[in-house]
Enzyme design. Structure first.
Site, PDB file in Angstrom:
ATOM      1  N   ASP A  12       0.915  -1.081   0.245  1.00 20.43           N
ATOM      2  CA  ASP A  12       0.068  -0.068  -0.035  1.00 20.43           C
ATOM      3  C   ASP A  12       0.971   1.225   0.004  1.00 20.43           C
ATOM      4  O   ASP A  12       2.186   1.175   0.222  1.00 20.43           O
ATOM      5  CB  ASP A  12      -0.928   0.096   1.157  1.00 20.43           C
ATOM      6  CG  ASP A  12      -1.903   1.123   1.215  1.00 20.43           C
ATOM      7  OD1 ASP A  12      -2.240   1.615   0.373  1.00 20.43           O
ATOM      8  OD2 ASP A  12      -1.810   1.816   2.428  1.00 20.43           O
ATOM      9  N   SER A  13       0.402   2.550  -0.153  1.00 18.69           N
ATOM     10  CA  SER A  13       1.109   3.690  -0.064  1.00 18.69           C
ATOM     11  C   SER A  13       1.560   4.033   1.408  1.00 18.69           C
ATOM     12  O   SER A  13       2.356   4.602   1.398  1.00 18.69           O
ATOM     13  CB  SER A  13       0.399   4.629  -0.658  1.00 18.69           C
ATOM     14  OG  SER A  13      -1.198   4.825   0.201  1.00 18.69           O
ATOM     15  N   CYS A  75      -3.598  -1.246  -1.923  1.00 16.82           N
ATOM     16  CA  CYS A  75      -4.193   0.259  -2.416  1.00 16.82           C
ATOM     17  C   CYS A  75      -4.867   0.120  -3.548  1.00 16.82           C
ATOM     18  O   CYS A  75      -4.450  -0.083  -4.527  1.00 16.82           O
ATOM     19  CB  CYS A  75      -2.773   0.839  -2.447  1.00 16.82           C
ATOM     20  SG  CYS A  75      -3.031   2.824  -2.883  1.00 16.82           S
ATOM     21  N   GLU A 156      -6.836   9.296   9.485  1.00 18.44           N
ATOM     22  CA  GLU A 156      -5.578   9.303  10.051  1.00 18.44           C
ATOM     23  C   GLU A 156      -5.427  10.097  11.335  1.00 18.44           C
ATOM     24  O   GLU A 156      -4.543   9.750  12.150  1.00 18.44           O
ATOM     25  CB  GLU A 156      -4.479   9.495   8.870  1.00 18.44           C
ATOM     26  CG  GLU A 156      -4.440   8.516   7.837  1.00 18.44           C
ATOM     27  CD  GLU A 156      -3.069   8.695   6.745  1.00 18.44           C
ATOM     28  OE1 GLU A 156      -2.748   9.748   7.015  1.00 18.44           O
ATOM     29  OE2 GLU A 156      -3.020   7.652   6.117  1.00 18.44           O
ATOM     30  N   CYS A 188     -11.173   2.552  -1.041  1.00 19.30           N
ATOM     31  CA  CYS A 188     -10.030   3.165  -0.386  1.00 19.30           C
ATOM     32  C   CYS A 188      -9.594   2.247   0.911  1.00 19.30           C
ATOM     33  O   CYS A 188     -10.322   1.871   1.592  1.00 19.30           O
ATOM     34  CB  CYS A 188     -10.211   4.384  -0.083  1.00 19.30           C
ATOM     35  SG  CYS A 188      -8.785   5.062   0.837  1.00 19.30           S
ATOM     36  N   HIS A 190      -8.608   3.049   3.673  1.00 23.99           N
ATOM     37  CA  HIS A 190      -8.793   3.622   4.940  1.00 23.99           C
ATOM     38  C   HIS A 190     -10.361   3.555   5.276  1.00 23.99           C
ATOM     39  O   HIS A 190     -10.827   3.720   6.461  1.00 23.99           O
ATOM     40  CB  HIS A 190      -8.475   4.879   5.044  1.00 23.99           C
ATOM     41  CG  HIS A 190      -7.127   5.440   4.749  1.00 23.99           C
ATOM     42  ND1 HIS A 190      -6.146   4.850   4.047  1.00 23.99           N
ATOM     43  CD2 HIS A 190      -6.405   6.269   5.635  1.00 23.99           C
ATOM     44  CE1 HIS A 190      -5.107   5.180   4.201  1.00 23.99           C
ATOM     45  NE2 HIS A 190      -5.140   6.141   5.389  1.00 23.99           N
TER      46      HIS A 190
END
Ligand code: DGL
Length: 269
Positions: A12-13, A75, A156, A188, A190
């Protein structure tokens, strides 16, 4: 020929892809996972396709050196930008999975003549990969996609429950394009963390699709079919990042459920 005891490489990023690693770990606790978070280059959501492709290939080298049987692009932005190139580069050296194809398969099996919603980064939405794949299925499906860039920093920063986050989520979801949908794809890494808040907005009237669960189930089916499920007693998981900070390490708790140690591994010296 791949071997069942070889690891699964997941990238993932950054740290958000640990939602996918967590889903894989929960479903297949004996699998050895190598996780790579490209924290030196995040966010991918605002990067060019060429940049994401270059980072993805470098990360694949890390996995190939460690003989991963599967490389899973966790990702969504990288899945949209780099899957074809990664598959070509990796060839028969590992099986490549991303987070888009299992969701598209699920949609194909479940919906006909329906509008489906998608929220994701600017890269994911701008690539139109989901739209091309879902509308290309030819069974009367229409995809309505919305870039929701505020959600990643919000999550985040730990704004998950409460009025601030629900207001931001509502502000995006109340757009007309996301009203007459039967399902909404959380496109996504997240967004599984705000699944309940999204469900709350739709009051149970729209199915919310968590791609981390969908991809873990599809990976398990693949490994079982190819007799590649690891059966040895204990798994060893390894977590690497391209730029270590203690705050990234703290964030692992949010996305993986427990804090894990991150090893620093630069992609370019
Ligand atoms: N991991 C990214 C994704 O799933 C979100 C974070 C980023 O933009 O790097 O699209």
């Amino acid at each position: 020929m791949a071997n069942a005891s070889e690891p699964i490489g997941i990238f993932d990023s950054g740290i958000g892809g640990l939602t996918v690693a967590k889903a894989v770990h929960q479903l297949m606790p004996k699998e050895n996972i190598i996780y790579f978070g490209d924290t030196a280059h995040l966010p991918y959501g605002d990067k060019s396709t060429a940049a994401i492709q270059a980072y993805s290939i470098k990360i694949c080298d890390v996995f190939l050196q460690r003989k991963c049987k599967v490389i899973l692009i966790a990702c969504n932005s990288a899945s949209a930008a780099a899957t074809d190139l990664v598959k070509e580069y990796v060839g028969s050296r590992a099986k490549v999975f991303n987070v888009i194809e299992p969701v598209v398969n699920y949609i194909r099996e479940t919906y006909h003549n329906a509008e489906i919603g998608l929220i994701g980064t600017k890269q994911t939405v701008g690539s139109e990969v989901y739209a091309k794949k879902i509308e290309g299925l030819g069974n009367g499906l229409k995809l309505n996609s919305l870039a929701t860039p505020l959600l990643v920093p919000m999550i985040e920063e730990g704004f998950l429950q409460g009025t601030i986050s629900q207001d931001i989520i509502n502000e995006y979801l109340k757009k007309p394009m996301l009203q007459n949908i039967q399902a909404l794809i959380l496109g996504c890494t997240h967004y599984p963390l705000i699944k309940e808040q999204v469900e709350h907005f739709y009051d149970g009237q729209v199915t919310v699709i968590d791609s981390s669960e969908t991809v873990a189930a599809s990976l398990k089916a693949y490994l079982e079919y190819h007799l590649l499920i690891n059966t040895s007693a204990k798994s060893v998981n390894k977590f690497m990042v391209s730029d270590y900070t203690s705050s990234f390490e703290e964030l692992t708790k949010l996305f993986f459920g427990s804090q894990v140690h991150l090893e620093n591994h630069k992609l370019w010296e």
